[in-house]
Enzyme design. Structure first.
Site, PDB file in Angstrom:
ATOM      1  N   LYS A 276       0.969  -1.001   0.068  1.00 17.14           N
ATOM      2  CA  LYS A 276       0.053   0.130  -0.026  1.00 17.14           C
ATOM      3  C   LYS A 276       0.876   1.148  -0.078  1.00 17.14           C
ATOM      4  O   LYS A 276       2.059   1.157   0.400  1.00 17.14           O
ATOM      5  CB  LYS A 276      -1.022  -0.034   1.043  1.00 17.14           C
ATOM      6  CG  LYS A 276      -0.362   0.403   2.545  1.00 17.14           C
ATOM      7  CD  LYS A 276      -1.360   0.480   3.463  1.00 17.14           C
ATOM      8  CE  LYS A 276      -1.012   1.191   4.792  1.00 17.14           C
ATOM      9  NZ  LYS A 276      -0.787   2.542   4.867  1.00 17.14           N
TER      10      LYS A 276
ATOM     11  N   LYS B 143       6.015   9.750  -8.867  1.00 14.38           N
ATOM     12  CA  LYS B 143       6.888  10.551  -7.885  1.00 14.38           C
ATOM     13  C   LYS B 143       8.324  10.631  -8.061  1.00 14.38           C
ATOM     14  O   LYS B 143       8.994  11.349  -7.633  1.00 14.38           O
ATOM     15  CB  LYS B 143       6.415  10.045  -6.523  1.00 14.38           C
ATOM     16  CG  LYS B 143       5.039  10.423  -5.746  1.00 14.38           C
ATOM     17  CD  LYS B 143       4.756  10.258  -4.527  1.00 14.38           C
ATOM     18  CE  LYS B 143       5.398   8.993  -3.640  1.00 14.38           C
ATOM     19  NZ  LYS B 143       4.863   7.945  -4.368  1.00 14.38           N
TER      20      LYS B 143
ATOM     21  N   LYS C 161       8.010   0.992   0.239  1.00 13.52           N
ATOM     22  CA  LYS C 161       8.173  -0.020  -1.092  1.00 13.52           C
ATOM     23  C   LYS C 161       9.530   0.368  -1.568  1.00 13.52           C
ATOM     24  O   LYS C 161      10.507  -0.366  -1.907  1.00 13.52           O
ATOM     25  CB  LYS C 161       7.346   0.008  -1.963  1.00 13.52           C
ATOM     26  CG  LYS C 161       5.821  -0.590  -1.548  1.00 13.52           C
ATOM     27  CD  LYS C 161       4.997  -0.615  -2.755  1.00 13.52           C
ATOM     28  CE  LYS C 161       4.532   0.782  -3.217  1.00 13.52           C
ATOM     29  NZ  LYS C 161       3.668   1.606  -2.080  1.00 13.52           N
TER      30      LYS C 161
ATOM     31  N   ASP D  69      -1.552   1.940  -6.249  1.00 11.49           N
ATOM     32  CA  ASP D  69      -2.696   1.947  -6.797  1.00 11.49           C
ATOM     33  C   ASP D  69      -2.954   0.515  -7.242  1.00 11.49           C
ATOM     34  O   ASP D  69      -2.736   0.158  -8.520  1.00 11.49           O
ATOM     35  CB  ASP D  69      -3.042   3.056  -7.723  1.00 11.49           C
ATOM     36  CG  ASP D  69      -4.679   3.114  -7.976  1.00 11.49           C
ATOM     37  OD1 ASP D  69      -5.130   2.099  -7.805  1.00 11.49           O
ATOM     38  OD2 ASP D  69      -4.627   4.008  -8.643  1.00 11.49           O
TER      39      ASP D  69
END
Length: 298
Positions: free
Chosen positions: A40, A71, A45, A158
Site C-alpha cells: 500500500k 513521484k 516499498k 494503486d
C-alpha cells in the site's frame, strides 16, 4: 467492416472485464531474475526496494532498479538525488527514442546499482502501464538488460492502475511489503488477489511478504497462516531507516550502529533467499468481510 473488427478479443486473458494493455513477446525481459515489489502507499516499498537492491549488490549481483511511480523517488537513496524520468526524457526528444543514449536515462547508484525512474503522466491524463512498457522497451533497445542479473520493479500503490499491473507481465516473483496493522494487511490481501489473477496467464508468482516498520509480526503471521502465505523477512521500526531517507542514503551507507548492522544483514539474507529461489505460493485471499472478522477488534 465494422470499426470494432480490429479490436482484439481479450476476454479471459487477465480476468473478466480486463482492459490491460499486453506487452509484445519481444518486450519480455530474459536472462535476469525479475522481482516486483508491491504494498500500500506509504508502506516503505521504495526503502525496501533500494536496500534490497543494495543487498543484491553486496552479493556481487548486477542490479537494475526501475521506479514505477510518477513521484520518481524510488532510487534517490541509491543515487543521492531525484534523477530525470524516462517519460520526461522521451518528451524532450519528441518520443524519438533512437536519439537517446543510455546515460540519458540510466544512472549509477550505490555499489554499482543501475537506476531508472520510469515516471508517469500528470495526474488524470494517462496510464502508468504505458510508461513501464516504454521503459522496458528502451532498456532492451540499448541492450542494457543483457548484463543484468537482477531487475527490481518498485511499483506504485494503486491496485487498479495499469502501472500497477504492467510489471507483473515481466516479473518472476512478486514481493509484498506490509506492516503489522489492519490497513497494510487489508491492502496485501487485495494485492495477492491481483497477482493471482495475473499468474493465470503470466509466469509471475508470489514470493512472500516483508513485515516492514513493525515491532511485532503476530497479525501478519496470523493472516499468512490463514491464507497460506509466507513472511520471508522482518524489518523493525528503526529511526535509522527514517534518517537514511533524510540523508538520501541506503542503510549500507549509514554508521555501523548495532541495529543498522542487523537490518543490513536481514536485507542481504532476503536477497539471498530471493536469489536462491522461493516456492511459488498460491494463497487464497479472503473476502473483505472475512478480513474484518480475522483482524478486526470488538
Amino acid at each position: 467492416m465494422s470499426p470494432r473488427d480490429d479490436i482484439p478479443n481479450l476476454r479471459g486473458q487477465d480476468g473478466e472485464g480486463s482492459v490491460q494493455v499486453h506487452q509484445p513477446d519481444d518486450a519480455k525481459i530474459e536472462g535476469a531474475k525479475v522481482f516486483a515489489v508491491y504494498g500500500k502507499g506509504g508502506i516503505g516499498k521504495s526503502t525496501t526496494s533500494s536496500n534490497l537492491s543494495a543487498g543484491f549488490s553486496m552479493l556481487g549481483k548486477r542490479v537494475l532498479q526501475i521506479g514505477c511511480d510518477p513521484k520518481h523517488d524510488s532510487t534517490f537513496t541509491l543515487t543521492g538525488s531525484l534523477v530525470p524520468t524516462v517519460i520526461d526524457i522521451l518528451k524532450d526528444v519528441d518520443f524519438h527514442s533512437e536519439e537517446l543514449r543510455p546515460e540519458d536515462f540510466i544512472f549509477d547508484g550505490f555499489n554499482g546499482v543501475k537506476c531508472v525512474e520510469a515516471g508517469g503522466p500528470p495526474a488524470g491524463t494517462g496510464c502508468g502501464g504505458y510508461v513501464v512498457g516504454q521503459t522496458v522497451k528502451l532498456l532492451k533497445q540499448h541492450h542494457l538488460l543483457e548484463d543484468t542479473d537482477v531487475v527490481i520493479f518498485d511499483v506504485l500503490g494503486d491496485v487498479v492502475c495499469g502501472g500497477f499491473a504492467a510489471p507483473l507481465q515481466h516479473a518472476d516473483r512478486a514481493l509484498i511489503v506490509t506492516a503489522n496493522d489492519f490497513d497494510s494487511i487489508y491492502a496485501m490481501n487485495r494485492i495477492i488477489a491481483a497477482v493471482q489473477a495475473k499468474s493465470a496467464n503470466y509466469k509471475v508468482r508470489l514470493a512472500g511478504c516483508v513485515a516492514n516498520r513493525s515491532k511485532e509480526t503476530d497479525e501478519v503471521d496470523r493472516y499468512c497462516d490463514t491464507v497460506g502465505f509466507n513472511r520471508i523477512a522482518h524489518m523493525p521500526d528503526l529511526d535509522a531507516i527514517r534518517r537514511s531517507r533524510l540523508k538520501k542514503k541506503t542503510l549500507f551507507e549509514m554508521p555501523d550502529d548495532e541495529d543498522v548492522v542487523q537490518v543490513r544483514k536481514e536485507y542481504v539474507r532476503l536477497a539471498e533467499t530471493l536469489w536462491n529461489g522461493t516456492e511459488p505460493l498460491a494463497p487464497a485471499p479472503l473476502p473483505d468481510r472475512e478480513i474484518f472478522e480475522l483482524l478486526g477488534f470488538d
